[in-house]
Design a protein around this motif. Sequence first.
Motif, mmCIF file in Angstrom:
data_model
loop_
_atom_site.group_PDB
_atom_site.id
_atom_site.type_symbol
_atom_site.label_atom_id
_atom_site.label_comp_id
_atom_site.label_asym_id
_atom_site.label_seq_id
_atom_site.Cartn_x
_atom_site.Cartn_y
_atom_site.Cartn_z
ATOM 1 N N SER A 460 4.126 48.185 34.336
ATOM 2 C CA SER A 460 3.118 48.684 35.265
ATOM 3 C C SER A 460 2.329 49.831 34.643
ATOM 4 N N SER A 461 3.054 50.725 33.975
ATOM 5 C CA SER A 461 2.401 51.857 33.316
ATOM 6 C C SER A 461 1.471 51.377 32.197
ATOM 7 N N TYR A 462 1.925 50.387 31.437
ATOM 8 C CA TYR A 462 1.063 49.821 30.381
ATOM 9 C C TYR A 462 -0.213 49.236 30.986
ATOM 10 N N LEU A 463 -0.053 48.400 32.016
ATOM 11 C CA LEU A 463 -1.209 47.754 32.643
ATOM 12 C C LEU A 463 -2.176 48.794 33.198
ATOM 13 N N LEU A 464 -1.623 49.860 33.738
ATOM 14 C CA LEU A 464 -2.442 50.937 34.282
ATOM 15 C C LEU A 464 -3.253 51.604 33.170
ATOM 16 N N ARG A 465 -2.599 51.953 32.064
ATOM 17 C CA ARG A 465 -3.277 52.682 30.984
ATOM 18 C C ARG A 465 -4.393 51.865 30.347
ATOM 19 N N VAL A 466 -4.249 50.527 30.344
ATOM 20 C CA VAL A 466 -5.314 49.711 29.758
ATOM 21 C C VAL A 466 -6.353 49.303 30.800
ATOM 22 N N GLY A 467 -6.195 49.784 32.035
ATOM 23 C CA GLY A 467 -7.214 49.570 33.050
ATOM 24 C C GLY A 467 -7.027 48.360 33.941
ATOM 25 N N ARG A 468 -5.857 47.689 33.892
ATOM 26 C CA ARG A 468 -5.613 46.497 34.735
ATOM 27 C C ARG A 468 -4.872 46.963 36.004
ATOM 28 N N LEU A 469 -5.621 47.641 36.888
ATOM 29 C CA LEU A 469 -5.012 48.357 38.010
ATOM 30 C C LEU A 469 -4.342 47.428 39.008
ATOM 31 N N HIS A 470 -4.986 46.302 39.347
ATOM 32 C CA HIS A 470 -4.403 45.396 40.345
ATOM 33 C C HIS A 470 -3.065 44.851 39.853
ATOM 34 N N GLU A 471 -3.006 44.446 38.579
ATOM 35 C CA GLU A 471 -1.749 43.937 38.018
ATOM 36 C C GLU A 471 -0.684 45.033 37.971
ATOM 37 N N ALA A 472 -1.121 46.258 37.709
ATOM 38 C CA ALA A 472 -0.178 47.375 37.654
ATOM 39 C C ALA A 472 0.482 47.594 39.015
ATOM 40 N N ILE A 473 -0.305 47.504 40.077
ATOM 41 C CA ILE A 473 0.253 47.692 41.418
ATOM 42 C C ILE A 473 1.204 46.564 41.770
#
Length: 648
Positions: A460-473
């Motif tokens: 989730s943290s990885y997805l967030l840092r690369v800007g994939r917010l929906h997948e991170a949530i």
Amino acid sequence: MPTIDPFSKPGELDPERIELIRGHLKDVISSPAFAGSRRAQDFLQLIVEHALAGRFDSLRERMIGAEMFGRPIGYDTANDAVVRVKATEVRKKLAQYYQESVKPLGIRIELPIGSYVPRFHVESWEKLSGLPSESPPVASGQQGTIGEEEPSYAAGESARRTLRGSVGIVAGMVLIVAIGFIGFKVWSKKASAKPEVHAIAILPLQNLSGDPRQEYFADGMTEELIADLGQVSLLRVISRTSVMSYKGTKKTLPEIGRELGVDAIVEGSVLREGNEVRITAQLIDAKTDQHIWARSYVRDLTSVLALQGEVAQTIADEISINVTPQEQARLTRPRPVSEEAQDLYLLGIHLLNSGDPRRASNYLQEAIDKDPNYAPAHAALANAYGWLGEAGWLPYAAAFPRQKAEATKAIEIDDALPEGHIELANAVMDLSWDWTTCERELKRTLELNPNSASTHSTYSSYLLRVGRLHEAIEETKRDLELDPVSSRSFMRAGFIYYYARQYDEAEAQLQRSTALEPSPAEVLFPLAVIHEEKGMYQEAIDGFQKLGDQPHALGHMGNAYARAGRVAEAHDMISKLQGHVEKDGVGRYEIALVYAGLGDKDGAFGWLEKAFAAHDKGLTYLKIDPCMDPLRSDPRFQDLVRRVGFPS
């Protein structure tokens, strides 16, 4: 009668015949012959499974007594006949089962007198197909004895009426009996049916040694069992941090089951005696509190970690969850380790779980010195170094290279160890900004253990840092499913929603965290940054001040001072951070945060360039950090994002 070929050596049994024997064993222990005697069922299952696995050393009387009946390892078998008595009972029940069997069976299990090693007789299906069938029933209307004198019409009519009445009565009775029998079979099947289990929790194993200093060992065994069972992809396994909150609880199992959202619960105990360990586990229906299965295991300390895989496999079999060949191979792989190294490793894990990575690293390094090929110790040491670097307690240049080296070594030794892959993912993300390798290693970790809450959190943290917010949530939601009553899981969720700019939801997640563990120190920082972005600058500053002289807190506190118009105090934070940069190389990105808050873009970009040259971990948050919003419209910002190498 067809010839039956006996097989008693597991090496002579191919996998298909072994599965046939296991299927037949289930029929035997669920039969009326074994009904009402759980001990006899468990005894037969124990000796059969040991024999099929080739564990003949475990089929000695003393070992069975210790494993199944809880006797001390060196108990006096001459004066304690518990195993012999139960073996005699099992032999009688086996004889009863085969005597009552209506159809000829192609498989038999025998327990020879004077031995605890069962013999298996497996007949080929070709021979079975040649067995004589049952005699067909007499057809209706078929004539009786030939040559009887035909009766007169009147007598015949009377006899026929009497016969029809008798036949009707008999038919009615047969129908009633048939309906009753079918009803009983349906009821019996439902009553004996095992509950469907798709989610499970393993409660902390009880330390039976009487020595509180052995708690780390019992907790370590719990964690290993959770990790092994978590590798079964079709099963949802609750994480360690949630289940450990029930240690010493007075809540009932149905209460715990409802809180965790699980179908079954495993509870048990650990007793360490000398160089041997006895682990007892029982599987319980979380809804009804009914016992499903129980087993005791006795092993020496050098093979106790491999035992966790055996227990996990047995639990999966009991709840009829399909284990893939790959998962089975990973669970049964040999994992030898020296007793001394294992003890040091478990002490290190205990300290990591207690929040002390620095002391943990000392024990873990000692474990590696004792056994350089101990992969879990290398992975745990990588975790400790990563934690020290993330927290700013060790210079990035010292922490993350060591994290990567230890993770790489763990993978070299045991590629099937999930913890090695997640630590490598963390290291390459913070150390070299290698986003491609990071995502590949995270996916590999989830392939090996789809139930790892910490891996879902990291992904989730990885997805967030690369800007994939929906997948991170979405990954965060999965983390919460696996770790539903842990303050840390809600704290992690608070961070994710903070970076997604959903500040009210972020604060709600932190409130849930503090409700589970009142005022944990770990919530101070995320709550303060949320207050900072909501314009509650004094509340934010109060929170940062409680964290003391830490670079992360100083940087955000300086940003809050600047945005509140308290310029002199913001510059004081810059001076303190420069001291940290000179001392341990941490704080460049945080100085840029303060300049961004002051509206000094040139000052901010000057320090961001210094952070880039030093490969500062803070730049991995560049795309999502709310404190960087004043800089995003500047062309220099987009150029920096490109150079950090974020995937498009």
